[in-house]
Structures are given as C-alpha cells and as structure tokens.
Design a protein around this motif. Sequence first.
Motif, PDB file in Angstrom:
ATOM      1  N   HIS A  69       0.826  -1.205   0.000  1.00 46.34           N
ATOM      2  CA  HIS A  69       0.000   0.000   0.000  1.00 46.34           C
ATOM      3  C   HIS A  69       0.858   1.252   0.000  1.00 46.34           C
ATOM      4  CE1 HIS A  69      -2.407   3.229   1.898  1.00 46.34           C
ATOM      5  NE2 HIS A  69      -3.388   2.710   1.192  1.00 46.34           N
ATOM      6  N   LYS A  70       1.960   1.234   0.742  1.00 48.17           N
ATOM      7  CA  LYS A  70       2.835   2.402   0.776  1.00 48.17           C
ATOM      8  C   LYS A  70       3.443   2.672  -0.594  1.00 48.17           C
ATOM      9  CE  LYS A  70       4.251   2.355   5.651  1.00 48.17           C
ATOM     10  NZ  LYS A  70       3.355   1.280   6.118  1.00 48.17           N
ATOM     11  N   VAL A  71       3.828   1.601  -1.294  1.00 49.92           N
ATOM     12  CA  VAL A  71       4.427   1.772  -2.618  1.00 49.92           C
ATOM     13  C   VAL A  71       3.396   2.320  -3.604  1.00 49.92           C
ATOM     14  CG1 VAL A  71       5.408   0.532  -4.576  1.00 49.92           C
ATOM     15  CG2 VAL A  71       6.227   0.060  -2.284  1.00 49.92           C
ATOM     16  N   LEU A  72       2.157   1.825  -3.529  1.00 42.72           N
ATOM     17  CA  LEU A  72       1.117   2.322  -4.430  1.00 42.72           C
ATOM     18  C   LEU A  72       0.794   3.788  -4.154  1.00 42.72           C
ATOM     19  CD1 LEU A  72      -1.461  -0.609  -4.646  1.00 42.72           C
ATOM     20  CD2 LEU A  72       0.259   0.063  -6.321  1.00 42.72           C
ATOM     21  N   ALA A  73       0.875   4.196  -2.903  1.00 39.69           N
ATOM     22  CA  ALA A  73       0.495   5.555  -2.539  1.00 39.69           C
ATOM     23  C   ALA A  73       1.612   6.571  -2.745  1.00 39.69           C
ATOM     24  CB  ALA A  73       0.037   5.594  -1.076  1.00 39.69           C
ATOM     25  N   MET A  74       2.868   6.134  -2.757  1.00 35.83           N
ATOM     26  CA  MET A  74       3.975   7.087  -2.867  1.00 35.83           C
ATOM     27  C   MET A  74       4.076   7.638  -4.280  1.00 35.83           C
ATOM     28  SD  MET A  74       7.473   4.765  -2.980  1.00 35.83           S
ATOM     29  CE  MET A  74       7.231   4.200  -1.302  1.00 35.83           C
ATOM     30  N   GLY A  80       5.813  -5.922 -11.447  1.00 42.04           N
ATOM     31  CA  GLY A  80       4.422  -6.022 -11.019  1.00 42.04           C
ATOM     32  C   GLY A  80       3.937  -4.774 -10.319  1.00 42.04           C
ATOM     33  N   VAL A  81       4.761  -4.226  -9.417  1.00 44.30           N
ATOM     34  CA  VAL A  81       4.361  -3.021  -8.697  1.00 44.30           C
ATOM     35  C   VAL A  81       4.279  -1.824  -9.644  1.00 44.30           C
ATOM     36  CG1 VAL A  81       5.041  -1.395  -6.903  1.00 44.30           C
ATOM     37  CG2 VAL A  81       5.261  -3.844  -6.500  1.00 44.30           C
ATOM     38  N   THR A  82       5.207  -1.727 -10.586  1.00 47.94           N
ATOM     39  CA  THR A  82       5.165  -0.636 -11.562  1.00 47.94           C
ATOM     40  C   THR A  82       3.884  -0.687 -12.377  1.00 47.94           C
ATOM     41  OG1 THR A  82       7.585  -0.627 -11.717  1.00 47.94           O
ATOM     42  CG2 THR A  82       6.364   0.449 -13.487  1.00 47.94           C
ATOM     43  N   PHE A  83       3.514  -1.894 -12.818  1.00 45.12           N
ATOM     44  CA  PHE A  83       2.271  -2.031 -13.577  1.00 45.12           C
ATOM     45  C   PHE A  83       1.056  -1.703 -12.714  1.00 45.12           C
ATOM     46  CE2 PHE A  83      -1.389  -4.547 -14.983  1.00 45.12           C
ATOM     47  CZ  PHE A  83      -1.519  -4.091 -16.286  1.00 45.12           C
ATOM     48  N   ALA A  84       1.085  -2.135 -11.451  1.00 47.55           N
ATOM     49  CA  ALA A  84      -0.043  -1.850 -10.554  1.00 47.55           C
ATOM     50  C   ALA A  84      -0.198  -0.353 -10.333  1.00 47.55           C
ATOM     51  CB  ALA A  84       0.156  -2.578  -9.226  1.00 47.55           C
ATOM     52  N   LYS A  85       0.914   0.366 -10.156  1.00 47.17           N
ATOM     53  CA  LYS A  85       0.836   1.815  -9.989  1.00 47.17           C
ATOM     54  C   LYS A  85       0.345   2.484 -11.270  1.00 47.17           C
ATOM     55  CE  LYS A  85       4.048   4.220  -8.022  1.00 47.17           C
ATOM     56  NZ  LYS A  85       3.231   4.943  -7.015  1.00 47.17           N
ATOM     57  N   PHE A  86       0.836   2.005 -12.400  1.00 43.80           N
ATOM     58  CA  PHE A  86       0.474   2.617 -13.677  1.00 43.80           C
ATOM     59  C   PHE A  86      -0.988   2.361 -14.031  1.00 43.80           C
ATOM     60  CE2 PHE A  86       0.274   2.768 -18.336  1.00 43.80           C
ATOM     61  CZ  PHE A  86       0.835   4.012 -18.574  1.00 43.80           C
ATOM     62  N   ALA A  87      -1.488   1.172 -13.693  1.00 37.42           N
ATOM     63  CA  ALA A  87      -2.850   0.794 -14.072  1.00 37.42           C
ATOM     64  C   ALA A  87      -3.889   1.166 -13.027  1.00 37.42           C
ATOM     65  CB  ALA A  87      -2.914  -0.717 -14.326  1.00 37.42           C
ATOM     66  N   ARG A  88      -3.468   1.724 -11.903  1.00 36.38           N
ATOM     67  CA  ARG A  88      -4.436   2.080 -10.865  1.00 36.38           C
ATOM     68  C   ARG A  88      -5.361   3.180 -11.361  1.00 36.38           C
ATOM     69  NH1 ARG A  88      -2.725   4.756  -5.175  1.00 36.38           N
ATOM     70  NH2 ARG A  88      -1.997   6.296  -6.683  1.00 36.38           N
ATOM     71  N   PRO A  89      -6.661   2.993 -11.254  1.00 34.90           N
ATOM     72  CA  PRO A  89      -7.594   4.009 -11.749  1.00 34.90           C
ATOM     73  C   PRO A  89      -7.520   5.283 -10.922  1.00 34.90           C
ATOM     74  CG  PRO A  89      -8.784   2.297 -10.550  1.00 34.90           C
ATOM     75  CD  PRO A  89      -7.372   1.827 -10.683  1.00 34.90           C
ATOM     76  N   GLU A 106     -15.419   5.477 -18.648  1.00 31.88           N
ATOM     77  CA  GLU A 106     -15.696   4.736 -19.878  1.00 31.88           C
ATOM     78  C   GLU A 106     -14.414   4.371 -20.620  1.00 31.88           C
ATOM     79  OE1 GLU A 106     -19.424   5.280 -22.731  1.00 31.88           O
ATOM     80  OE2 GLU A 106     -17.812   6.694 -23.227  1.00 31.88           O
ATOM     81  N   THR A 107     -13.363   5.183 -20.462  1.00 28.58           N
ATOM     82  CA  THR A 107     -12.117   4.912 -21.183  1.00 28.58           C
ATOM     83  C   THR A 107     -11.360   3.737 -20.583  1.00 28.58           C
ATOM     84  OG1 THR A 107     -11.929   7.253 -21.752  1.00 28.58           O
ATOM     85  CG2 THR A 107      -9.944   5.907 -21.969  1.00 28.58           C
ATOM     86  N   SER A 108     -11.158   3.759 -19.269  1.00 25.51           N
ATOM     87  CA  SER A 108     -10.407   2.691 -18.608  1.00 25.51           C
ATOM     88  C   SER A 108     -11.278   1.509 -18.243  1.00 25.51           C
ATOM     89  CB  SER A 108      -9.732   3.233 -17.334  1.00 25.51           C
ATOM     90  OG  SER A 108     -10.713   3.659 -16.389  1.00 25.51           O
ATOM     91  N   GLY A 109     -12.598   1.700 -18.223  1.00 23.04           N
ATOM     92  CA  GLY A 109     -13.494   0.612 -17.843  1.00 23.04           C
ATOM     93  C   GLY A 109     -13.395   0.257 -16.375  1.00 23.04           C
ATOM     94  N   GLN A 110     -13.096   1.248 -15.530  1.00 25.37           N
ATOM     95  CA  GLN A 110     -12.918   1.004 -14.103  1.00 25.37           C
ATOM     96  C   GLN A 110     -13.678   2.043 -13.287  1.00 25.37           C
ATOM     97  OE1 GLN A 110      -8.505   1.064 -14.214  1.00 25.37           O
ATOM     98  NE2 GLN A 110      -8.572  -1.011 -13.414  1.00 25.37           N
ATOM     99  N   GLN A 111     -13.971   1.667 -12.050  1.00 29.45           N
ATOM    100  CA  GLN A 111     -14.621   2.571 -11.124  1.00 29.45           C
ATOM    101  C   GLN A 111     -13.606   3.593 -10.614  1.00 29.45           C
ATOM    102  OE1 GLN A 111     -17.832   2.049 -10.710  1.00 29.45           O
ATOM    103  NE2 GLN A 111     -18.420   3.472  -9.097  1.00 29.45           N
ATOM    104  N   ILE A 112     -14.006   4.847 -10.547  1.00 31.31           N
ATOM    105  CA  ILE A 112     -13.125   5.897 -10.072  1.00 31.31           C
ATOM    106  C   ILE A 112     -13.779   6.604  -8.891  1.00 31.31           C
ATOM    107  CG2 ILE A 112     -11.990   6.266 -12.288  1.00 31.31           C
ATOM    108  CD1 ILE A 112     -13.816   8.681 -12.702  1.00 31.31           C
ATOM    109  N   HIS A 113     -12.931   7.215  -8.057  1.00 31.29           N
ATOM    110  CA  HIS A 113     -13.403   7.907  -6.864  1.00 31.29           C
ATOM    111  C   HIS A 113     -12.644   9.226  -6.735  1.00 31.29           C
ATOM    112  CE1 HIS A 113     -15.328   4.149  -5.461  1.00 31.29           C
ATOM    113  NE2 HIS A 113     -14.240   3.574  -5.932  1.00 31.29           N
TER     114      HIS A 113
END
Length: 287
Positions: A18-23, A108-117, A229-236
């Motif tokens: 979680h820290k890596v995704l948030a930084m 994997g972490v780089t892709f997760a950060k890049f693909a996070r909506p 609609e572009t990414s096909g993901q829920q956003i907040h």
Amino acid sequence: MAVVTHGQRVTFFEDVYHKVLAMPWWRFFVYVAAAWVGVNALFAILYAVDPGCVAGARPGDLEDAFYFSVQTFATIGYGAMSPATRFGHGVVVVEALVGTLGVALVTGVTFAKFARPTARILFSAKTVVTVRDGAPHLVFRLANWRGNMVVEGHLRALVLLLTETREGESVRLPVELPLVRDRTALFALTWIPMHKIDRASPFWGGAAAMEKLRAQRAEIFLSFSGFDETSGQQIHARHRYQLDDIVYNARYVDVLSVADDGTRTVDYSAFHDVEILGTPEELPWEP
C-alpha cells in the motif's frame, strides 16, 4: 486532510504494498534505484571476498566485481567475466534468484501503480449559497478534467460536526446533505449539484446557523464515484470545504458555452470564479 497519529508502531514493511502504491513516482524510482545499487554492491563484496572466483576480473577488485554483479543480476552475460570457483558459482545462483524475484516484483508493482484508476475530477474552490426556485440552495461545481465520459456518476455530500453527548463525550457526527440531484448518467463537462437549505438543513438560518456550525467545527465533504468509460474502471474523488469557503448570495461565473453547430466549450480559467449577487441578509430564509 492531514492526520497526525501517536502511539502507532508501524514498520515500513508491514504494509509495504500500500505504501508503494500511494507514494509518488519519483520516490518509487529513487527507492528502486537505491535497492538496485545496494543489492549489486552487496554481491560485489561477496565476489571480492574470494579473489579469483570470477574469471576475467582482477582478483579482489571491487569495481570488476560490481560490474560482474550487474551483469549477473540483469542476466546480461557478455562472456568476458564468468564464475571460476564453487564459491563463485554459489553466489551467482543466489544472485540469479534474487534478480529474478526482484525484477518480477518491481515489474508487477510498476504495472499496478500505472494501471491504478485515478479520477481527474475538478472541484470548485468555493461553494456558494444562491436562490433556486425561490429557496436558498448550497451549490457546488464539479468538472471532468479529462474531458472523457464518466457514466453513472454519484455524489454524496455530508457535513461533519463536533457534538457532545449527554454523558459529556465529544463525538464527530456526519450529517448527510441530501442533494436535489445526486446522480448524473453522463458526466463529460461540468455538473452543478445543489442542496436545498430548508428547515431540516444545518445551514438554515443564515448567520445564526453559521455561528452554530463554527462552534461545532463543521466541515463539508464531497465524495464522487463513477465508471470511467475509457479505462473501464470505477473511479473515486473527494473534496473538503471549510465554512470560510462558503460564499452567500452568489453564483458561479458561467464557464460553459455552446456554439451554433453544437460544439461545447469549457473555460477553465473562470471555473473557480464567483459573482456576488447581494448580501447574505437578502436571501429568503423565511418559508
């Protein structure tokens, strides 16, 4: 909203994902580069401990050992240097395992950060109280900064109050602010959600209500969700307003114009501008 905690013992590796995704990205790459240099330097020291374990390298030379470590870690293998002893082969086996796992984790972490909506929702700097259909309304303004289509947009508004129970305990009480229209099927440009200020609203009463809200340290929170609609993901997205951000008897400056051919233009340079219509006392507080 800044939060300061005391007495919480949390190590970096306890919730590292979680820290890596948030930084921010720059800090992530600094950590990756530091770890990469550190791991290769560690294995270079191991190679240098046993002079002659790497063929083609100067015996005991730390620089050659570091370059050989980089080639092994990255599976480059130029052929100029290679393990020459059982100790050297053993260290290579361990480093190859560490390198394989490290590359997989970083990828994997780089892709997760890049693909996070992410939501690029723009909230106005001020919220205004204006008259709609003869009644005062608390009005917000939102915009879809990306300009793409967000479908099934939903907005919740609440005011957070500091209240005291009969037992004398102070508690934070969230009070929902019902909106005239809290959903929009299509959100591509701007949206003006409104909360009708009636006798059930904590903002009813003008100056007297504001004094009471200030005593309760009130804050307004907006929470938006929708389907990109572009990414096909829920956003907040979320935003917070202080009581000083409320402008009474005012309206937002128009930012949306429609040309004769139907082209819509949004002028973001005036998005946060408001126009004063009169004094707060002129608002129709009577039913």
